[in-house]
Motif scaffolding. Structure first.
Motif, PDB file in Angstrom:
ATOM      1  N   TRP A 121       0.834  -1.199   0.000  1.00  0.00           N
ATOM      2  CA  TRP A 121       0.000   0.000   0.000  1.00  0.00           C
ATOM      3  C   TRP A 121       0.874   1.256   0.000  1.00  0.00           C
ATOM      4  N   GLY A 122       0.577   2.186  -0.909  1.00  0.00           N
ATOM      5  CA  GLY A 122       1.326   3.434  -0.987  1.00  0.00           C
ATOM      6  C   GLY A 122       2.618   3.355  -1.767  1.00  0.00           C
ATOM      7  N   MET A 123       2.850   2.231  -2.484  1.00  0.00           N
ATOM      8  CA  MET A 123       4.136   2.092  -3.176  1.00  0.00           C
ATOM      9  C   MET A 123       4.337   3.175  -4.224  1.00  0.00           C
ATOM     10  N   GLU A 124       3.234   3.580  -4.894  1.00  0.00           N
ATOM     11  CA  GLU A 124       3.384   4.594  -5.938  1.00  0.00           C
ATOM     12  C   GLU A 124       3.784   5.943  -5.346  1.00  0.00           C
ATOM     13  N   LEU A 125       3.410   6.196  -4.098  1.00  0.00           N
ATOM     14  CA  LEU A 125       3.821   7.439  -3.447  1.00  0.00           C
ATOM     15  C   LEU A 125       5.315   7.418  -3.140  1.00  0.00           C
ATOM     16  N   ASN A 126       5.813   6.281  -2.698  1.00  0.00           N
ATOM     17  CA  ASN A 126       7.256   6.168  -2.453  1.00  0.00           C
ATOM     18  C   ASN A 126       8.032   6.353  -3.742  1.00  0.00           C
ATOM     19  N   TRP A 127       7.553   5.755  -4.851  1.00  0.00           N
ATOM     20  CA  TRP A 127       8.212   5.956  -6.139  1.00  0.00           C
ATOM     21  C   TRP A 127       8.191   7.443  -6.519  1.00  0.00           C
ATOM     22  N   GLU A 128       7.025   8.054  -6.374  1.00  0.00           N
ATOM     23  CA  GLU A 128       6.879   9.459  -6.771  1.00  0.00           C
ATOM     24  C   GLU A 128       7.828  10.354  -5.987  1.00  0.00           C
ATOM     25  N   TYR A 129       7.849  10.211  -4.675  1.00  0.00           N
ATOM     26  CA  TYR A 129       8.711  11.058  -3.855  1.00  0.00           C
ATOM     27  C   TYR A 129      10.194  10.763  -4.117  1.00  0.00           C
ATOM     28  N   SER A 130      10.504   9.505  -4.408  1.00  0.00           N
ATOM     29  CA  SER A 130      11.894   9.148  -4.727  1.00  0.00           C
ATOM     30  C   SER A 130      12.324   9.775  -6.040  1.00  0.00           C
ATOM     31  N   PHE A 131      11.460   9.724  -7.054  1.00  0.00           N
ATOM     32  CA  PHE A 131      11.805  10.333  -8.340  1.00  0.00           C
ATOM     33  C   PHE A 131      11.949  11.852  -8.209  1.00  0.00           C
ATOM     34  N   GLU A 132      11.124  12.462  -7.361  1.00  0.00           N
ATOM     35  CA  GLU A 132      11.250  13.905  -7.140  1.00  0.00           C
ATOM     36  C   GLU A 132      12.622  14.252  -6.567  1.00  0.00           C
ATOM     37  N   LYS A 133      13.072  13.478  -5.577  1.00  0.00           N
ATOM     38  CA  LYS A 133      14.365  13.749  -4.954  1.00  0.00           C
ATOM     39  C   LYS A 133      15.530  13.376  -5.869  1.00  0.00           C
ATOM     40  N   LEU A 134      15.303  12.397  -6.742  1.00  0.00           N
ATOM     41  CA  LEU A 134      16.364  11.947  -7.633  1.00  0.00           C
ATOM     42  C   LEU A 134      16.617  12.941  -8.754  1.00  0.00           C
ATOM     43  N   PHE A 135      15.543  13.485  -9.312  1.00  0.00           N
ATOM     44  CA  PHE A 135      15.674  14.309 -10.523  1.00  0.00           C
ATOM     45  C   PHE A 135      15.357  15.793 -10.319  1.00  0.00           C
ATOM     46  N   GLY A 136      14.869  16.165  -9.142  1.00  0.00           N
ATOM     47  CA  GLY A 136      14.380  17.525  -8.987  1.00  0.00           C
ATOM     48  C   GLY A 136      15.323  18.522  -8.349  1.00  0.00           C
ATOM     49  N   PHE A 137      16.534  18.099  -7.983  1.00  0.00           N
ATOM     50  CA  PHE A 137      17.413  19.000  -7.238  1.00  0.00           C
ATOM     51  C   PHE A 137      18.829  19.039  -7.802  1.00  0.00           C
ATOM     52  N   GLY A 138      18.989  18.729  -9.084  1.00  0.00           N
ATOM     53  CA  GLY A 138      20.316  18.660  -9.656  1.00  0.00           C
ATOM     54  C   GLY A 138      21.048  17.434  -9.137  1.00  0.00           C
ATOM     55  N   SER A 139      22.346  17.360  -9.402  1.00  0.00           N
ATOM     56  CA  SER A 139      23.140  16.229  -8.920  1.00  0.00           C
ATOM     57  C   SER A 139      24.584  16.657  -8.740  1.00  0.00           C
TER      58      SER A 139
END
Length: 223
Positions: A121-139
């Motif tokens: 339950w909620g796996m898509e939210l974990n994916w969504e928040y992970s992708f936000e942190k992975l791609f949304g703040f530069g590297s």
């Protein structure tokens, strides 16, 4: 940035959910998602997590993709497979903290995620928040603040060490495809050839890989 998605056979049924979540996050950022499959668990071309590593290496080293999102049941096997090849720095990402720190500290180009372990339950939210942190703040910006300079220096050292440690990608793949039969191991023959002939990969690679030695090599396996 072109972000490729690769699913191996055990978690192929989640491909459409992962793709939808990834697109929701990264397309507003200006990135493009390239779905290489597997698209369903019943696809004729069955890919293992080892073959996902092969395809990730080809996509990244050829320039067909700038980043790869892949995984397996736990993410561990896919991470190990991806890191077996030059030009791929793959992190094991289970949650948003993993995603952010991998992007900022390790500055890689590939992630392997657990698509069975912890995915209820909620796996898509974990994916969504992970992708936000992975791609949304530069590297590659370093983390934490007091460790920015040494962490960036360590990444440069890692890149140089990896250059010294790996053979060329094409020669490595040729050796893999020529592996003889081993007792007790199934589906080993022509491991690379079978992987690159998966329809999803063929389409993405044909449309995005620039001319060069890697494209020529892959096209020879299509022939």
């Amino acid at each position: 940035m072109k972000i490729a998605l690769i699913n191996e056979n055990s978690q192929a049924a989640k491909n459409s959910q992962i793709e939808a979540t990834l697109k929701k996050v990264v397309e507003p950022m200006g990135h493009t998602v390239l779905n290489c499959g597997m698209f369903t668990a019943e696809d004729d071309a069955q890919l293992t997590y080892v073959q996902a590593g092969i395809l990730a290496a080809l996509l990244l080293n050829s320039g067909a993709a700038d980043y790869v999102v892949t995984g397996c049941g736990t993410g561990e096997g896919a991470m190990l497979a991806c890191n077996s090849f030059p030009g791929v720095i793959c992190g094991h990402v289970e949650d948003p903290v993993d995603a952010y720190t991998f992007a900022q500290v390790n500055d890689g180009n590939c992630v392997a995620m657990p698509f069975a372990k912890g995915c209820g339950w909620g796996m898509e939210l974990n994916w969504e928040y992970s992708f936000e942190k992975l791609f949304g703040f530069g590297s590659g910006n370093g983390y934490p603040a007091e460790r920015v300079v040494p962490e960036q220096n360590n990444k440069k050292i890692l890149d140089l060490v990896r250059e010294c440690s790996f053979a060329s990608l094409i020669e490595s793949l040729k050796r893999i495809d020529a592996l003889p039969a081993h007792e007790g191991i199934t589906s080993l023959e022509k491991l690379v050839t079978r992987a690159v002939n998966a329809p999803g990969f063929r389409k993405v690679f044909a449309e995005n890989a620039p001319a060069g030695a890697i494209r020529e090599y892959v096209e020879s396996l299509w022939a």
